[in-house]
Enzyme design. Structure first.
Site, PDB file in Angstrom:
ATOM      1  N   ASP A 194      22.074   1.440 -30.537  1.00  0.00           N
ATOM      2  CA  ASP A 194      21.356   1.627 -31.793  1.00  0.00           C
ATOM      3  C   ASP A 194      19.912   1.133 -31.803  1.00  0.00           C
ATOM      4  OD1 ASP A 194      21.637  -1.140 -31.767  1.00  0.00           O
ATOM      5  OD2 ASP A 194      23.209  -1.172 -33.281  1.00  0.00           O
ATOM      6  N   GLU A 253      28.778   3.748 -26.914  1.00  0.00           N
ATOM      7  CA  GLU A 253      28.966   2.997 -28.163  1.00  0.00           C
ATOM      8  C   GLU A 253      28.581   3.866 -29.366  1.00  0.00           C
ATOM      9  OE1 GLU A 253      28.367  -1.564 -28.596  1.00  0.00           O
ATOM     10  OE2 GLU A 253      26.865  -0.674 -29.917  1.00  0.00           O
ATOM     11  N   GLU A 283      18.692  -0.145 -37.191  1.00  0.00           N
ATOM     12  CA  GLU A 283      19.762   0.252 -36.281  1.00  0.00           C
ATOM     13  C   GLU A 283      20.680   1.336 -36.849  1.00  0.00           C
ATOM     14  OE1 GLU A 283      18.320  -3.720 -34.972  1.00  0.00           O
ATOM     15  OE2 GLU A 283      18.858  -2.841 -36.895  1.00  0.00           O
ATOM     16  N   HIS A 301      18.661 -13.354 -36.454  1.00  0.00           N
ATOM     17  CA  HIS A 301      17.431 -12.647 -36.097  1.00  0.00           C
ATOM     18  C   HIS A 301      17.178 -11.411 -36.950  1.00  0.00           C
ATOM     19  CE1 HIS A 301      20.368 -10.103 -34.046  1.00  0.00           C
ATOM     20  NE2 HIS A 301      19.448  -9.153 -34.023  1.00  0.00           N
ATOM     21  N   ARG A 352      16.096  -8.540 -39.397  1.00  0.00           N
ATOM     22  CA  ARG A 352      14.936  -8.389 -40.268  1.00  0.00           C
ATOM     23  C   ARG A 352      15.318  -8.575 -41.734  1.00  0.00           C
ATOM     24  NH1 ARG A 352      13.948  -4.536 -36.247  1.00  0.00           N
ATOM     25  NH2 ARG A 352      11.851  -4.565 -35.341  1.00  0.00           N
ATOM     26  N   HIS A 388      15.650 -17.721 -32.250  1.00  0.00           N
ATOM     27  CA  HIS A 388      14.905 -16.508 -31.910  1.00  0.00           C
ATOM     28  C   HIS A 388      13.411 -16.813 -31.846  1.00  0.00           C
ATOM     29  CE1 HIS A 388      13.528 -12.292 -32.194  1.00  0.00           C
ATOM     30  NE2 HIS A 388      14.747 -11.969 -31.810  1.00  0.00           N
TER      31      HIS A 388
END
Length: 380
Positions: free
Chosen positions: A96, A118, A132, A209, A211, A242
């Protein structure tokens, strides 16, 4: 020989594509060409070294403070030349990421068959996770072959009108990678990690991490962690932070300087996978960790409101808890004090794979291209 090109650009993709590449290279029916965009540079390289994979083409597109526009345009232009030179029979992309979608799009522009490893994960909320979810859907619209990790993923594709003959349920290749990586005798190079008493301490491993969690959502999570470590003297928190400055600023403000809170740099895949194996509880907003930790018998608290991986939620190995401070505190605390609840999650059956996903993907390719008449046996 069937010319197969794999395209990926981030650490998670590399981890999950590595078993496929190694299986392809083992088989005489395939000529395997590895292309990386290096959407992530350093994190990608350490996985390539671990699995001894040397790219045939490296676009090296990563730049400081890159945006989705930067990644998309650089990768698309770079792949134009690679695909026109190599002319593969099929391109395999994974999951993704922006590289995934662009790799599929560039292949479509060159009228090259696309296989999506996947495939079929969905939240049905195009902004969660961002970007994603749409990368998955757009790649799925282009893909000719879909390697779904679970029956749930297959059913998502069927509902979208994908032909059943183009879907193969394989299990998730991340379990293949874990089987190669996690060892009881693993020794951490890091002095801090090697000094922790994993038998007597309750270790909470944390990663954040996303967004959509930047800002106050992350602050609420970290405040809950602070409350837990102050309440329980036997709890230690290990937090590979991160490198995003927006993440680090909040982490340092809330958790910096606290006893038994270890803020460390991001780990390479091998030590991180082995750290998961020794943790007590894992808190994460990562997608991949939701698949990996259950295979290691570790309860996972997912710091999101949606997940494209509902199988582990149904199985009971994963719980969606969001980022509300009180809920993060209460749900994590419950696992620290309630042995029955902990055992229920830790001992649930992992729904994601048996370590043979890469073999199934290769067999599916052989069957699709009529290089074998052996029946394809799906992962159940």
């Amino acid at each position: 020989m069937l010319k197969v090109m794999t395209i990926f650009g981030t650490r998670p993709e590399a981890i999950k594509m590595a078993p496929v590449i190694l299986e392809l290279k083992r088989r005489p029916e395939f000529e395997t060409v590895v292309t990386v965009t290096a959407q992530h540079r350093e994190m990608l390289d350490q996985v390539l070294r671990l699995f001894d994979i040397k790219p045939d083409f490296d676009l090296n597109i990563m730049s400081p403070e890159q945006t989705l526009f930067d990644i998309t345009t650089k990768a698309l232009l770079g792949l134009e030349g690679v695909l026109s030179t190599v002319k593969p029979d099929i391109v395999l992309v994974h999951g993704d990421t922006t590289t995934t979608f662009v790799g599929a799009l560039a292949s479509f522009y060159n009228q090259i068959t696309v296989g999506h490893v996947e495939a079929g994960l969905r939240t049905r909320n195009k902004y969660s996770p961002f970007p994603e979810e749409m990368n998955r859907r757009l790649t799925g619209s282009i893909a000719d072959l879909n390697f779904a990790p679970t029956p749930t993923s297959r059913d998502n594709l069927l509902r979208e009108g994908v032909e059943p003959a183009k879907i193969f349920v394989t299990g998730n290749t991340v379990i293949d990678a874990l089987h190669r990586t996690v060892r009881n005798d693993f020794v951490f190079d890091d002095e801090l990690l090697s000094s922790i008493d994993y038998d007597r301490k309750k270790i909470i491993l944390v990663t954040t991490h996303r967004r959509e969690n930047l800002g106050e959502p992350m602050r609420h999570v970290y405040e809950a962690l602070k409350q837990l470590v102050e309440e329980f003297a036997d709890v230690e928190i290990i937090f590979p932070v991160h490198k995003n400055p927006k993440v680090r600023e909040i982490v340092d403000a809330v958790l910096g300087g606290l006893d038994r809170v270890h803020l460390i740099d991001p780990l390479d895949y091998e030590p991180f996978a082995n750290l998961m194996g020794r943790a007590t509880i894992i808190l994460t907003d990562s997608g991949g960790v939701q698949e990996e930790a259950p295979a290691l018998g570790k309860p996972v608290m997912v710091l999101r409101d949606t997940t494209e991986r509902p199988e582990a939620v149904s199985a009971g190995t994963v719980k969606l808890i969001g980022t509300d401070r009180s809920r993060v505190y209460e749900e994590t605390r419950r696992l620290l004090v309630d042995r029955k609840e902990y055992a229920r999650m830790a001992e649930a059956i992992n729904p994601y794979g048996d370590g043979r996903a890469a073999q199934r993907i290769v067999r599916a390719l052989l069957r699709h291209y009529r290089l074998t008449d052996a029946p394809f046996e799906e992962f159940v």
